[in-house]
Design a protein around this motif. Structure first.
Motif, PDB file in Angstrom:
ATOM      1  N   VAL A   1      15.475 -34.778 -25.733  1.00  0.00           N
ATOM      2  CA  VAL A   1      15.059 -36.190 -25.758  1.00  0.00           C
ATOM      3  C   VAL A   1      13.593 -36.370 -25.417  1.00  0.00           C
ATOM      4  CG1 VAL A   1      17.398 -36.983 -25.260  1.00  0.00           C
ATOM      5  CG2 VAL A   1      15.806 -36.571 -23.369  1.00  0.00           C
ATOM      6  N   GLY A   2      12.876 -35.268 -25.158  1.00  0.00           N
ATOM      7  CA  GLY A   2      11.454 -35.349 -24.934  1.00  0.00           C
ATOM      8  C   GLY A   2      11.018 -35.634 -23.505  1.00  0.00           C
ATOM      9  N   VAL A   3      11.943 -35.596 -22.547  1.00  0.00           N
ATOM     10  CA  VAL A   3      11.574 -35.848 -21.150  1.00  0.00           C
ATOM     11  C   VAL A   3      10.749 -34.692 -20.593  1.00  0.00           C
ATOM     12  CG1 VAL A   3      12.447 -36.257 -18.808  1.00  0.00           C
ATOM     13  CG2 VAL A   3      13.552 -37.347 -20.767  1.00  0.00           C
ATOM     14  N   THR A   4      11.146 -33.469 -20.922  1.00  0.00           N
ATOM     15  CA  THR A   4      10.380 -32.287 -20.538  1.00  0.00           C
ATOM     16  C   THR A   4       9.861 -31.603 -21.793  1.00  0.00           C
ATOM     17  OG1 THR A   4      12.357 -30.864 -20.548  1.00  0.00           O
ATOM     18  CG2 THR A   4      11.758 -31.940 -18.462  1.00  0.00           C
ATOM     19  N   THR A   5       8.775 -30.851 -21.660  1.00  0.00           N
ATOM     20  CA  THR A   5       8.173 -30.180 -22.804  1.00  0.00           C
ATOM     21  C   THR A   5       7.852 -28.720 -22.494  1.00  0.00           C
ATOM     22  OG1 THR A   5       5.996 -30.984 -22.102  1.00  0.00           O
ATOM     23  CG2 THR A   5       7.177 -32.295 -23.769  1.00  0.00           C
ATOM     24  N   VAL A   6       8.796 -28.075 -21.812  1.00  0.00           N
ATOM     25  CA  VAL A   6       8.613 -26.647 -21.544  1.00  0.00           C
ATOM     26  C   VAL A   6       8.570 -25.879 -22.860  1.00  0.00           C
ATOM     27  CG1 VAL A   6       9.606 -24.613 -20.414  1.00  0.00           C
ATOM     28  CG2 VAL A   6       9.777 -26.867 -19.314  1.00  0.00           C
ATOM     29  N   VAL A   7       9.432 -26.292 -23.806  1.00  0.00           N
ATOM     30  CA  VAL A   7       9.424 -25.717 -25.149  1.00  0.00           C
ATOM     31  C   VAL A   7       8.622 -26.659 -26.040  1.00  0.00           C
ATOM     32  CG1 VAL A   7      10.800 -24.950 -27.109  1.00  0.00           C
ATOM     33  CG2 VAL A   7      11.690 -24.706 -24.782  1.00  0.00           C
TER      34      VAL A   7
END
Length: 337
Positions: free
Chosen positions: A329-335
């Protein structure tokens, strides 16, 4: 919204078809192992593991050949490996009668250590692809070539050879009452059903990736991985409930070894050179390494997997799922997207 519901329904149907096909395949694989007189640990690590890993192998081939999404196959392999390590042993312990499952030195020092070598070798293969066969594109891109794909396959050949040596030293008698030909027939029919079910799962993953604007391989790590790991779960739980902890845990480790060293290279060998995005691969493999360290530490402690340790494994898998949801959902952007 209706499209998303339809894709989730397709994933559910695909999972059911995979489960049915895997049931036929697993039953026939067990009969073949009995008919050929294969010892318990080898049965779990080779026969049951290869049989229950067919959905993962098919997912790599289908996603690569039909959809041009090699990284969905990789995501499926990594997601399935994490599920196998954290969820299946935990559920097997909680479903079995008793205070836990014994592991044993052979399982810990042969199966688990070889599995960790498999993780390292696959990561090395991807690293060599980026270093020696770089590709144009956003982030670190590399081409996995057929010669590189042979490296993990040769390592799996060594794994099979060690299992063969164990078989020659074992005195398990073959059951002559088993109908070998009929067992191979049901094995083939089960494989056909698995191919159909995995196609539905991969289509659902591609569609969900488009619907949410996220990399499709993230959905491969959840939707396809969970659906394709159903056979491993049933094999390990059934073995644990019958008191065969060696088969239960060896199936988990053997399945992961097969997935990493055979399923991923198979897509490359069939399709030729395939590109991977290293910035996508590293976070996934990083969590798999973390799960591997936790799993090995737990099964080595007192040579027992207890109920409390099983709950710890389930909790860690829950964190893995939460992370993937946040990434999707785009909350984190580790990938990176």
């Amino acid at each position: 919204m209706l499209d998303v519901v339809g894709l989730l329904a397709l994933a559910a149907v695909g999972t059911a078809v995979v489960w049915k096909g895997s049931t036929w395949l697993e039953t026939s694989a067990n009969r073949l192992a009995t008919g050929y007189g294969v010892p318990a640990v080898v049965q779990g690590a080779i026969i049951a593991a290869a049989g229950s890993s067919m959905p993962e192998l098919v997912s790599v081939l289908v996603s690569t050949l039909l959809h041009g999404e090699f990284e969905i196959g990789i995501g499926t392999i990594v997601g399935s490996a994490v599920f196998n390590l954290l969820a299946i042993p935990a559920v097997s312990v909680l479903a079995a009668d008793g205070d836990g499952m014994s592991t044993g030195r052979e399982l810990v020092y042969k199966e688990a250590l070889f599995y960790m070598l498999a993780v390292a070798s696959l990561l090395l293969t991807f690293s060599l692809a980026v270093i020696y066969y770089p590709a144009a594109g956003a982030g670190l891109q590399g081409n996995v070539t057929r010669p590189l794909a042979l490296f993990p396959l040769v390592l799996y050949g060594l794994y099979v050879f060690t299992q063969y040596l164990d078989t020659t030293e074992d005195e398990t008698a073959a059951d002559t009452d088993v109908a070998i030909g009929r067992a191979w027939l049901w094995f083939g029919l089960g494989l056909v059903l698995i191919i159909v079910g995995v196609e539905g799962l991969v289509r659902a993953a591609v569609g969900l990736g488009d619907a949410f604007g996220t990399p499709a391989f993230l959905w491969g790590m959840t939707v396809v991985a969970a659906g394709s790991s159903v056979p491993d779960a049933f094999v390990s739980v059934a073995a644990a409930r019958s008191g065969r902890s060696a088969v239960s845990l060896a199936n988990v480790l053997g399945s992961n070894v097969f997935d990493l060293l055979v399923a991923v290279p198979a897509g490359v060998l069939v399709a030729g050179t395939l590109s991977i995005t290293f910035t996508h691969i590293v976070p996934m493999m990083g969590f798999l390494i973390l799960a591997t360290i936790v799993f090995f530490t737990i099964i080595r402690t007192d040579m027992l997997l207890s109920e409390r340790e099983a709950q710890l494994l389930l909790g860690l898998y829950g964190l893995f799922v939460v992370w993937l949801v946040l990434e999707s959902v785009g909350v984190t952007t580790v990938v990176p997207t």
